[in-house]
Each structure stands twice: as structure tokens, then as C-alpha cells.
Design an enzyme around this catalytic site. Structure first.
Site: not given
Ligand code: 13P
Length: 250
Positions: A169, A12, A212, A99, A175, A10, A97
Site C-alpha cells: 500500500e 478503518k 484508492s 496509518e 485515500g 478495511n 497498516h
Molecule cells: P483507500 O482505498 O481509501 O485508499 O484506503 C486504502 C487502505 O488503506 C486500505 O487498507
């Protein structure tokens, strides 16, 4: 059946068309199809066509959108419809997701609608669920995850779940450099499976872990058979690093 792992990237809000092209060319050169894995890429919408065109000779690679609206068209400024996504050659979409949920106020109900819209268009929804740190600390992980799963069950009948993929997640692990332990992840994956089977879903819905994930921890996570793959943000942005990570077996 031999295990077939999904490694999903992903990106983002990273990699516009120029960077996406450079990534994809390099990644294609570094990897080749393998029977035991699928490689999924979620570029930003503006790069979907470029990436989908570039990988069309690689049946092991699937491209998906990071978000969609549930209506097929209309007055929804700034939104992306599922038929627009399929037109690019993409065959998957992230739904829910964290976010989207936490930064943009996406509700459980909207996530269910998005998953249903993807299925209607014959593409795969990758439905994300997960609790915040406050919810985990408050002992509410189970309640939150079950609520998020149930909202999708309300819109997606049991027989359609053969075409759904899920991701767990935990928000506190995204992150932050904090990864759920393999035991933490496996426990929630089992909980999700229990909730699905309690609601009449019979087959095994693949569930990825995200939060992560990196080259250093992916092997210990994938050692747990409850995990069917990983959904990766930061560690998927560099083509060399990502090719190395997906080359690490389960
Ligand atoms: P990170 O791997 O940067 O922690 O992000 C995970 C994520 O949100 C994947 O969709």
C-alpha cells in the site's frame, strides 16, 4: 492452480456495531460463495463479534482485526490481544497498516512482533508495507519496502510464511484518489517476492495491492498476475458498492 483472489475491506474507524450489522446483512444478501475469490472484512474491534457471528455460515468470508498488541494479555490500556481477537471468531489481523505506522508511530520491529503473535495463535497476519511520497520521489521505494519486509522476516521464520498474506500500500495512494499504475504495483510486488525468496521463503505469498482501489480501476490492477487481490478502504464502506466491486472478476 486457478487464481484465487482476495478482496479485503478495511473499514478503518467506520461502522460501529449498528452500521456493521446493516452492512453485513446487505452484503450477505448480495453475494454468494465463489471458488475463485475470498472476501475479507476488517471491521473496527467493537464490531468484530457481530460481523464474525453474522458471516459464520459463509466459508468464503473471513473477518479480521485492524490492529493487535503482540502480548497475549497484560497492562496495555486500550490495546487488543490476539487471543481476544480469535475469541470473536476473527481469523486474521492487519499488521503495519500505514496509518498505524505513520499516525501512531508503529515501528518495523513492532510490526514483526504483531505478525509473529498472530501466527502463534494460528491466525493470518496481513502485513502491510509501502513507501511515502517523499520516499518514492527520493528514489527510496525499494530500500523502504525491503526494510519493512526484512523486519518481519526477522521475527517470522521462512517456513511460517505459507500462512502470511502481504499488502503493498503506497502511502501516497491511500485515500488520495491517486492509484499506483498496474506497472508500479506489479514492480513492487515482484520486489517483495524477490526479497522473500532471497531469504528462503519458497511458496508464493499472496500480495494484495491497496491505495484508492475502486470499481473503475480494480480490473486493470487485477489484470496483472503479480497481484493476488486488493485491500480497499473508502470503496469498501457501502455494501452495494463493495458487492459490485468484488463481483468484478480478475
Ligand atoms: P483507500 O482505498 O481509501 O485508499 O484506503 C486504502 C487502505 O488503506 C486500505 O487498507
Amino acid at each position: 492452480m486457478p487464481r484465487r483472489l482476495i478482496y479485503a475491506a478495511n473499514w478503518k474507524m467506520n461502522h460501529g456495531p449498528t452500521a456493521a450489522r446493516a452492512f453485513t446483512e446487505r452484503f450477505l444478501a448480495l453475494t454468494s460463495p465463489a471458488a475463485d475469490r475470498e472476501l475479507w472484512l476488517f471491521p473496527p474491534a467493537v464490531s468484530l463479534t457481530m460481523v464474525a457471528d453474522a458471516v459464520c455460515g459463509r466459508p468464503d468470508i473471513r473477518v479480521g482485526a485492524q490492529n493487535v498488541h503482540w502480548e497475549p494479555k497484560g497492562a496495555f490500556t486500550g490495546e487488543l490481544a490476539v487471543p481476544m481477537v480469535t475469541e470473536t471468531g476473527a481469523r486474521a489481523v492487519l499488521a503495519g497498516h500505514s496509518e498505524r505506522r505513520h499516525l501512531f508511530g508503529e515501528t518495523d520491529e513492532q510490526v514483526g512482533r504483531k505478525a509473529a503473535a498472530a501466527l502463534k495463535a494460528q491466525i493470518t497476519p496481513l502485513v502491510c508495507v509501502g513507501e511515502t511520497l517523499a520516499e518514492r520521489d527520493g528514489g527510496r521505494t525499494e530500500q523502504v519496502v525491503v526494510r519493512q519486509v526484512d523486519a518481519v522476516l526477522e521475527r517470522v521464520p521462512a517456513e511460517d510464511w505459507a500462512r502470511v498474506v502481504m499488502a503493498y500500500e503506497p502511502v501516497w495512494a491511500i485515500g488520495t484518489g491517486k492509484t499506483a499504475t498496474p506497472d508500479d504495483a506489479a514492480q513492487v510486488h515482484s520486489l517483495i517476492r524477490f526479497e522473500l525468496s532471497r531469504n528462503g521463503v519458497t511458496g508464493r505469498v499472496p500480495i494484495l495491492y491497496g491505495g484508492s482501489v475502486n470499481k473503475g480501476n480494480v480490473l486493470s490492477l487485477l489484470a496483472r498476475e503479480e497481484l493476488d487481490g486488493v485491500l480497499v478502504g473508502g470503496a469498501s464502506l457501502d455494501a452495494d458498492d463493495w458487492a459490485e466491486l468484488v463481483g468484478l472478476g480478475g
